[in-house]
Design a protein around this motif. Structure first.
Motif, PDB file in Angstrom:
ATOM      1  N   SER A  95       0.920  -1.119   0.116  1.00  0.00           N
ATOM      2  CA  SER A  95      -0.030   0.051  -0.085  1.00  0.00           C
ATOM      3  C   SER A  95       0.765   1.222   0.076  1.00  0.00           C
ATOM      4  N   THR A  96       0.298   2.407   0.785  1.00  0.00           N
ATOM      5  CA  THR A  96       1.282   3.499   0.779  1.00  0.00           C
ATOM      6  C   THR A  96       2.320   3.313   1.856  1.00  0.00           C
ATOM      7  N   ALA A  97       3.451   3.748   1.535  1.00  0.00           N
ATOM      8  CA  ALA A  97       4.463   3.458   2.267  1.00  0.00           C
ATOM      9  C   ALA A  97       4.716   3.764   3.661  1.00  0.00           C
ATOM     10  N   ASP A  98       4.032   4.836   4.091  1.00  0.00           N
ATOM     11  CA  ASP A  98       3.743   4.955   5.681  1.00  0.00           C
ATOM     12  C   ASP A  98       2.723   4.128   6.281  1.00  0.00           C
ATOM     13  N   SER A  99       2.079   3.238   5.644  1.00  0.00           N
ATOM     14  CA  SER A  99       0.805   2.563   6.131  1.00  0.00           C
ATOM     15  C   SER A  99       0.835   1.178   5.902  1.00  0.00           C
ATOM     16  N   ASP A 100       2.171   0.628   5.611  1.00  0.00           N
ATOM     17  CA  ASP A 100       2.069  -0.742   5.264  1.00  0.00           C
ATOM     18  C   ASP A 100       1.483  -1.679   6.288  1.00  0.00           C
ATOM     19  N   GLY A 101       1.949  -1.282   7.619  1.00  0.00           N
ATOM     20  CA  GLY A 101       1.396  -2.439   8.722  1.00  0.00           C
ATOM     21  C   GLY A 101       1.975  -3.746   8.570  1.00  0.00           C
ATOM     22  N   GLU A 102       3.030  -3.897   8.127  1.00  0.00           N
ATOM     23  CA  GLU A 102       3.856  -5.233   7.720  1.00  0.00           C
ATOM     24  C   GLU A 102       3.390  -5.944   6.760  1.00  0.00           C
ATOM     25  N   VAL A 103       2.729  -5.132   5.560  1.00  0.00           N
ATOM     26  CA  VAL A 103       2.313  -5.873   4.400  1.00  0.00           C
ATOM     27  C   VAL A 103       3.404  -5.512   3.480  1.00  0.00           C
ATOM     28  N   ALA A 104       3.713  -6.535   2.676  1.00  0.00           N
ATOM     29  CA  ALA A 104       4.562  -6.277   1.287  1.00  0.00           C
ATOM     30  C   ALA A 104       3.605  -7.178   0.330  1.00  0.00           C
ATOM     31  N   GLU A 105       3.400  -6.476  -1.078  1.00  0.00           N
ATOM     32  CA  GLU A 105       2.792  -7.061  -2.079  1.00  0.00           C
ATOM     33  C   GLU A 105       3.708  -7.254  -3.230  1.00  0.00           C
TER      34      GLU A 105
ATOM     35  N   TRP B 110      15.420   0.899  -6.412  1.00  0.00           N
ATOM     36  CA  TRP B 110      14.913   1.473  -5.321  1.00  0.00           C
ATOM     37  C   TRP B 110      13.717   2.076  -5.285  1.00  0.00           C
ATOM     38  N   GLY B 111      12.834   1.558  -4.743  1.00  0.00           N
ATOM     39  CA  GLY B 111      11.513   2.354  -4.270  1.00  0.00           C
ATOM     40  C   GLY B 111      10.313   1.694  -5.400  1.00  0.00           C
ATOM     41  N   GLU B 112      10.712   0.722  -6.068  1.00  0.00           N
ATOM     42  CA  GLU B 112       9.741   0.103  -7.266  1.00  0.00           C
ATOM     43  C   GLU B 112       9.160  -1.407  -6.475  1.00  0.00           C
ATOM     44  N   TYR B 113       9.784  -1.600  -5.590  1.00  0.00           N
ATOM     45  CA  TYR B 113       9.257  -2.917  -4.912  1.00  0.00           C
ATOM     46  C   TYR B 113       9.076  -2.537  -3.390  1.00  0.00           C
ATOM     47  N   ASP B 114       8.082  -3.233  -2.840  1.00  0.00           N
ATOM     48  CA  ASP B 114       7.899  -3.389  -1.354  1.00  0.00           C
ATOM     49  C   ASP B 114       9.160  -3.958  -0.474  1.00  0.00           C
ATOM     50  N   CYS B 115       9.421  -5.131  -1.090  1.00  0.00           N
ATOM     51  CA  CYS B 115      10.594  -5.733  -0.563  1.00  0.00           C
ATOM     52  C   CYS B 115      11.544  -6.287  -1.179  1.00  0.00           C
ATOM     53  N   PHE B 116      12.896  -6.174  -1.219  1.00  0.00           N
ATOM     54  CA  PHE B 116      14.106  -7.207  -1.842  1.00  0.00           C
ATOM     55  C   PHE B 116      14.241  -8.268  -0.986  1.00  0.00           C
ATOM     56  N   VAL B 117      14.278  -9.286  -1.673  1.00  0.00           N
ATOM     57  CA  VAL B 117      14.824 -10.585  -1.163  1.00  0.00           C
ATOM     58  C   VAL B 117      16.103 -10.894  -1.668  1.00  0.00           C
ATOM     59  N   GLY B 118      17.328 -10.691  -0.919  1.00  0.00           N
ATOM     60  CA  GLY B 118      18.640 -10.823  -1.523  1.00  0.00           C
ATOM     61  C   GLY B 118      19.114 -12.160  -1.232  1.00  0.00           C
ATOM     62  N   LEU B 119      19.093 -12.832  -2.464  1.00  0.00           N
ATOM     63  CA  LEU B 119      19.842 -14.258  -2.499  1.00  0.00           C
ATOM     64  C   LEU B 119      21.509 -14.172  -2.214  1.00  0.00           C
ATOM     65  N   MET B 120      22.045 -13.589  -1.314  1.00  0.00           N
ATOM     66  CA  MET B 120      23.449 -13.268  -1.241  1.00  0.00           C
ATOM     67  C   MET B 120      23.746 -13.250   0.330  1.00  0.00           C
ATOM     68  N   ALA B 121      25.135 -12.884   0.582  1.00  0.00           N
ATOM     69  CA  ALA B 121      25.334 -12.672   2.009  1.00  0.00           C
ATOM     70  C   ALA B 121      24.953 -11.354   2.642  1.00  0.00           C
ATOM     71  N   SER B 122      24.733 -11.370   3.858  1.00  0.00           N
ATOM     72  CA  SER B 122      24.158 -10.041   4.209  1.00  0.00           C
ATOM     73  C   SER B 122      24.901  -8.922   4.236  1.00  0.00           C
ATOM     74  N   GLY B 123      26.122  -8.911   4.179  1.00  0.00           N
ATOM     75  CA  GLY B 123      27.020  -7.910   4.010  1.00  0.00           C
ATOM     76  C   GLY B 123      26.887  -7.321   2.488  1.00  0.00           C
TER      77      GLY B 123
ATOM     78  N   ASN C 138       9.868  -9.051   7.775  1.00  0.00           N
ATOM     79  CA  ASN C 138       9.454 -10.249   8.648  1.00  0.00           C
ATOM     80  C   ASN C 138       8.429 -11.293   8.181  1.00  0.00           C
ATOM     81  N   GLN C 139       7.653 -10.414   7.221  1.00  0.00           N
ATOM     82  CA  GLN C 139       6.577 -11.278   6.676  1.00  0.00           C
ATOM     83  C   GLN C 139       7.169 -12.230   5.565  1.00  0.00           C
ATOM     84  N   VAL C 140       8.044 -11.685   4.671  1.00  0.00           N
ATOM     85  CA  VAL C 140       8.827 -12.439   3.926  1.00  0.00           C
ATOM     86  C   VAL C 140       9.571 -13.479   4.537  1.00  0.00           C
ATOM     87  N   ALA C 141      10.350 -13.455   5.517  1.00  0.00           N
ATOM     88  CA  ALA C 141      11.039 -14.392   6.409  1.00  0.00           C
ATOM     89  C   ALA C 141      10.167 -15.337   6.618  1.00  0.00           C
ATOM     90  N   GLN C 142       9.259 -15.215   7.541  1.00  0.00           N
ATOM     91  CA  GLN C 142       8.014 -16.215   7.641  1.00  0.00           C
ATOM     92  C   GLN C 142       7.755 -17.051   6.857  1.00  0.00           C
TER      93      GLN C 142
END
Length: 323
Positions: free
Chosen positions: A15-25, A67-80, A120-124
């Protein structure tokens, strides 16, 4: 999640960036070429849980480019790598996309930023593939439901994001108090330590649900379907599932709600007694609790009225529908 329908202290527990409430689409999986097969496995597993999932092959400016085109990036990579390549892009936690990294063996799913706004949602969700969600947000690490998670469960969004710092501290201290449901037209004056949640839909129904201990996921799903079939409503009209605090750890209930992508809101004994339904319940005589299904359906509904009185499925699950 406790919720009261009155503005006092008597209640219970993209939804809007300041109102997700833990939602990623909208999700982007960022992967090195050699890991694309794993990326496609993740895409296939999560496809029906998100509006869109794209796979992006990694290069040095990939995060900056999208950047800004997705709600969440899933990086298949090292955290660093993910941290170094995104640190200079971070600006505001309510507007920045969330980032969750996962290793190629799908052992760990680690939210790095935006834990309450999608990571957190994606991790779950990645846990269904065997990854262990390594969530470090304070409320989740303590096994508690933060305000943003509560918003998601109730199909609402946070209006004043800065307030969640104080209200989530109250969650940790177990003194947040009830969520008061106010229906307008009404003017409300709040301080900066009050988080305001706004409903995402104008109307909807609540599946008030009770059960015997150990009821199966299949029993809950069948009971909900049976109840909805007696009305003009469908699963898409459900705001959330309402139940009692003493039922909040029922595995079958939680699994069924997750399968239907529904939040679970729990009510304490005092709130349910205030909203007792018309059907007598033996539990009130035995343990002092009113019938859970009708009381939680009434307490959770915006109009606080029953659409369907309690029905029983296989003597395992009871369901009432409120609005």
């Amino acid at each position: 999640m406790d919720m009261s329908s009155e503005p006092d202290d008597s209640g219970g527990h993209c939804s809007t960036a300041d109102s997700d409430g833990e939602v990623a689409e909208e999700i982007a999986i960022v992967s090195f070429e050699r890991k694309l097969e794993t990326a496609r496995e993740i895409e296939a597993e999560l496809a029906d849980r998100y509006a869109s999932i794209d796979i992006l092959e990694y290069h040095g400016e990939i995060f900056e480019e999208y950047w800004g085109e997705y709600d969440c990036f899933v990086g298949l990579m090292a955290s660093g790598i993910a941290m170094r390549k995104t640190a200079h892009l971070l600006d505001d936690k309510w507007e920045d996309p969330a980032i969750c990294v996962v290793d190629e063996e799908l052992t760990w799913a680690i939210p790095i930023t935006g834990g309450h706004h999608g990571a957190n949602q994606v991790a779950q969700d990645l846990a269904t593939m065997g990854a262990v969600p390594a969530m470090t947000t304070a409320s989740e690490a303590a096994g508690k439901q933060g305000v943003e998670s509560r918003a998601k469960a109730m199909d609402t969004h946070v209006v004043n994001g800065d307030s969640t710092v104080k209200t989530n501290l109250a969650v940790l201290d177990e003194n947040l108090g009830p969520v008061a449901r106010l229906e307008g037209p009404r003017a409300v004056l709040v301080g900066d330590d009050v988080t305001v949640l706004k409903r995402n839909a104008d109307d909807g129904i609540v599946l008030g649900t009770g059960s015997v201990s150990g009821a199966s996921k299949e029993a809950f799903l069948a009971a909900w379907d049976q109840a909805l079939a007696r009305t003009d409503y469908g699963v898409g009209d459900v705001e959330f599932v309402g139940t009692a605090t003493r039922k909040e750890d029922e595995d079958g209930l939680l699994e069924a709600a997750q399968e239907r992508d529904l939040g679970v809101v729990v009510f304490d004994k005092e709130t349910l007694l205030e909203h007792e339904g018309p059907t007598p319940s033996k539990s009130k005589e035995l343990i002092g609790w009113p019938g859970v299904s009708e009381a939680s359906a009434i307490a959770g509904g915006a109009e606080q009225e029953l659409v369907l009185e309690k029905i029983s499925y296989e003597n395992e699950v009871t369901v009432a529908i409120g609005r």
